[in-house]
Enzyme design. Structure first.
Site, PDB file in Angstrom:
ATOM      1  N   LYS A   7       0.882  -1.099   0.079  1.00  0.00           N
ATOM      2  CA  LYS A   7       0.077  -0.039   0.299  1.00  0.00           C
ATOM      3  C   LYS A   7       0.984   1.246   0.075  1.00  0.00           C
ATOM      4  CE  LYS A   7      -3.577  -2.400   2.160  1.00  0.00           C
ATOM      5  NZ  LYS A   7      -4.459  -2.908   3.453  1.00  0.00           N
TER       6      LYS A   7
ATOM      7  N   GLN B  45      -4.706  -1.333   9.514  1.00  0.00           N
ATOM      8  CA  GLN B  45      -4.652  -2.592   8.964  1.00  0.00           C
ATOM      9  C   GLN B  45      -5.130  -3.655   9.795  1.00  0.00           C
ATOM     10  OE1 GLN B  45      -3.202  -3.369   5.722  1.00  0.00           O
ATOM     11  NE2 GLN B  45      -3.806  -5.695   6.174  1.00  0.00           N
TER      12      GLN B  45
ATOM     13  N   ASP C 154     -10.720   2.432   3.342  1.00  0.00           N
ATOM     14  CA  ASP C 154     -11.142   0.959   3.097  1.00  0.00           C
ATOM     15  C   ASP C 154     -12.636   0.766   2.911  1.00  0.00           C
ATOM     16  OD1 ASP C 154      -9.100  -0.878   3.259  1.00  0.00           O
ATOM     17  OD2 ASP C 154      -8.853  -0.219   5.439  1.00  0.00           O
TER      18      ASP C 154
END
Ligand code: NAD
Length: 290
Positions: free
Chosen positions: A52, A96, A119
């Protein structure tokens, strides 16, 4: 059989994002900024986060990684999230997953500012997406949609079967593809661990598109799909040998498919690309850019 090449599609999307960002920066704006919070040391998470951060650089973004110890208390993590929420120089925030067992992941997701929730897991974004409103769409599901779009795979009016109902993949992709979206309007069946085997086979054998996210290597076998199916393999499973495989018995099933995603190089790359699209959108929202 043709490959749905996630790397090729992701590279093209990222190049496009990079050009947009270069234009904004030339116009005097700061770069988009993504913050990632990583709790503890979990080898797969380390590798996802690295990807990422690297991809954000390729997109022309700035990013920072906040590493926190495995033993951190939930209240301390919540405080850190509030700090990032309040920081006007950060456009997008990822915490995460998975988190250590003593932390309630839903509490953490709920604490992220929905305007920074790249997200797309916050209930506000998930709810808006479900209602067909403008929202950050969950990244893996959005990445799958962008991949299907890139290869001009017809979706409207098609019969799609999703295997797995997780909040991060199966559930959102089933909603997105059935919604009246730009990439949608399919007729979708969502199956899961309680779906009787015979019913699962009835559904998958007549599906035009099968999307599998169960986390079981070799779960989809040739007898489960029809000739010409479009097969999207979301699974990322590490074998004892260290090899990464998906949820499809690729070599046996691929000859029956019109299109299939490889693992690696398929949906995983698209998840990261979709995160970059969401980050760019968060930034554009902040600066009232079209
Ligand atoms: P999960 O691991 O949370 O849950 C598995 C799902 O599979 C459940 O909904 C369960 O009902 C279903 N399932 C299990 N056995 C089944 C069976 N016999 N028949 C039908 N359904 C069954 O799901 P997840 O978090 O979506 O992860 C699934 C896989 O996708 C994992 O391998 C994960 O690593 C991978 N993944 C990949 C990406 C990516 O970017 N490519 C993103 C997220 C997850």
């Amino acid at each position: 059989m043709q490959l749905l090449d996630g790397k090729k599609c992701a590279d093209s999307l990222i190049a496009e994002i990079g050009k947009r960002v270069a234009g904004y920066v030339e116009g005097g704006l700061r770069k988009p900024h993504m913050t990632v919070i990583l709790v503890g040391e979990h080898a797969p998470s380390e590798s996802y986060v690295k990807s990422k951060i690297t991809t954000s650089g390729l997109s022309g973004f700035e990013s920072n990684l906040i590493r926190l110890p495995e033993t951190i208390r939930e209240s301390e993590l919540l405080a850190k999230i509030r700090d990032v929420n309040d920081d006007p120089t950060t456009d997008g925030l990822i915490v995460q997953l998975p988190l250590p067992k003593h932390i309630n992941s839903q509490n953490i997701i709920n604490a992220i500012d929905p305007a920074k929730d790249i997200d797309g897991f916050h209930p506000a974004n998930f709810g808006r997406m479900t209602l067909g409103q403008k929202a950050f769409r969950p990244a893996t599901a959005y990445g799958i949609c962008k991949l299907l779009q890139f290869y001009n795979i017809p979706i409207k009016g098609k019969h799609c079967v999703v295997i797995g109902r997780s909040n991060i993949v199966g559930k959102p992709i089933s909603i997105m593809l059935s919604n009246d979206f730009d990439i949608g309007n399919a007729t979708v069946t969502l199956t899961h661990i309680e779906t009787p085997r015979e019913l699962l086979l009835d559904e998958t054998r007549r599906a035009d598109i099968v999307i599998v996210a169960v986390g079981i290597p070799g779960f989809v076998t040739p007898d489960m799909v029809k000739e010409g199916v479009v097969l999207i393999d979301v699974g990322i499973n590490r074998l004892e040998s260290g090899k990464i495989v998906g949820d499809v018995a690729f070599d046996a099933v691929a000859p029956k498919c019109s299109w299939i995603t490889p693992v690696p190089g398929g949906v995983g790359r698209m998840t990261v690309a979709a995160l970059m699209i969401n980050t760019l959108n968060a930034y554009q929202n902040n600066f009232n850019l079209a």
